[in-house]
Design a protein around this motif. Structure first.
Motif, PDB file in Angstrom:
ATOM      1  N   UNK A  37       0.772  -1.261  -0.062  1.00 38.42           N
ATOM      2  CA  UNK A  37       0.042   0.027   0.111  1.00 38.42           C
ATOM      3  C   UNK A  37       0.919   1.089   0.068  1.00 38.42           C
ATOM      4  N   UNK A  38       1.912   1.211   0.793  1.00 36.50           N
ATOM      5  CA  UNK A  38       2.718   2.427   1.027  1.00 36.50           C
ATOM      6  C   UNK A  38       4.106   2.397   0.743  1.00 36.50           C
ATOM      7  N   UNK A  39       4.498   1.231   0.495  1.00 37.32           N
ATOM      8  CA  UNK A  39       5.943   1.060   0.399  1.00 37.32           C
ATOM      9  C   UNK A  39       6.787   1.815  -0.593  1.00 37.32           C
ATOM     10  N   UNK A  73      -8.892  -3.332   9.806  1.00 34.48           N
ATOM     11  CA  UNK A  73      -7.876  -2.777  10.703  1.00 34.48           C
ATOM     12  C   UNK A  73      -7.026  -1.426  10.594  1.00 34.48           C
ATOM     13  N   UNK A  74      -7.034  -1.439   9.308  1.00 34.03           N
ATOM     14  CA  UNK A  74      -6.089  -0.184   8.841  1.00 34.03           C
ATOM     15  C   UNK A  74      -6.974   1.302   8.985  1.00 34.03           C
ATOM     16  N   UNK A  79      -5.353   4.767   9.369  1.00 33.28           N
ATOM     17  CA  UNK A  79      -4.404   4.842   8.346  1.00 33.28           C
ATOM     18  C   UNK A  79      -4.744   4.870   6.983  1.00 33.28           C
ATOM     19  N   UNK A  80      -5.921   4.584   6.607  1.00 32.03           N
ATOM     20  CA  UNK A  80      -6.614   4.532   5.248  1.00 32.03           C
ATOM     21  C   UNK A  80      -8.042   4.928   5.533  1.00 32.03           C
ATOM     22  N   UNK A  81      -8.720   5.235   4.485  1.00 26.95           N
ATOM     23  CA  UNK A  81     -10.017   5.570   4.450  1.00 26.95           C
ATOM     24  C   UNK A  81     -10.810   4.778   3.431  1.00 26.95           C
ATOM     25  N   UNK A  82     -12.168   4.627   3.826  1.00 22.70           N
ATOM     26  CA  UNK A  82     -12.883   3.774   2.696  1.00 22.70           C
ATOM     27  C   UNK A  82     -13.617   4.752   1.962  1.00 22.70           C
ATOM     28  N   UNK A  92     -10.154   1.447  -0.890  1.00 18.86           N
ATOM     29  CA  UNK A  92      -9.345   1.933   0.275  1.00 18.86           C
ATOM     30  C   UNK A  92      -8.622   2.971  -0.144  1.00 18.86           C
ATOM     31  N   UNK A  93      -8.322   4.046   0.586  1.00 16.25           N
ATOM     32  CA  UNK A  93      -7.493   5.198  -0.002  1.00 16.25           C
ATOM     33  C   UNK A  93      -6.487   5.582   0.875  1.00 16.25           C
TER      34      UNK A  93
END
Length: 144
Positions: A37-39, A73-74, A79-82, A92-93
């Protein structure tokens, strides 16, 4: 999006730091999904299915159910938004500021729309006893 051996140590480190910011324990599966996702440091929109497909190519195997649970969980950790585009499809953003989205109906792709070009001058009066949580703007597009 980086996968497998392309993720390298930097993606894993970014994913682990990101999990830490959300107060989540860095399990192997969470770190692997966070790295996807963020790597690379870029924002992205994923569905559970698209993230699962990416994870299949990686070294850490996760089930689709685990991907769903981890994305939830994120979200709960902030950490993210739906982004719900219809009753049956959620994205998921990883970008957490308030911003609108473009949704291409023919390809089912979600993209960030220019935040500075959206103007909302007024919203309806809220029901008694409620408070505004957030306003989601999804602009649906079709090819003309």
């Amino acid at each position: 999006m980086a996968t497998g051996s392309q993720m390298g140590r930097t993606a894993i480190e970014r994913g682990t730091e990101w999990l830490s910011r959300g107060g989540l324990r860095p399990t192997r599966q969470r770190v692997a999904l966070a790295a996807l996702l963020v790597g690379d440091g870029e924002h992205r929109h994923v569905t559970a299915e698209s993230l699962f497909a990416l994870s299949v190519r990686g070294s850490e195997k996760v089930s689709l159910a685990t991907v769903y649970n981890t994305l939830r969980a994120f979200c709960e950790a902030g950490l993210i938004q739906e982004v719900v585009v219809d009753g049956a499809r959620s994205y998921f953003d990883t970008r957490m500021d308030d911003h609108p989205h473009f949704f291409w109906e023919d390809t089912a792709e979600l993209f960030d729309a220019p935040k500075d070009q959206l103007e909302i001058s007024r919203i309806p009066e809220l029901p008694a006893g409620s408070e505004l949580s957030r306003v989601d703007v999804v602009i649906r597009l079709k090819r003309g």
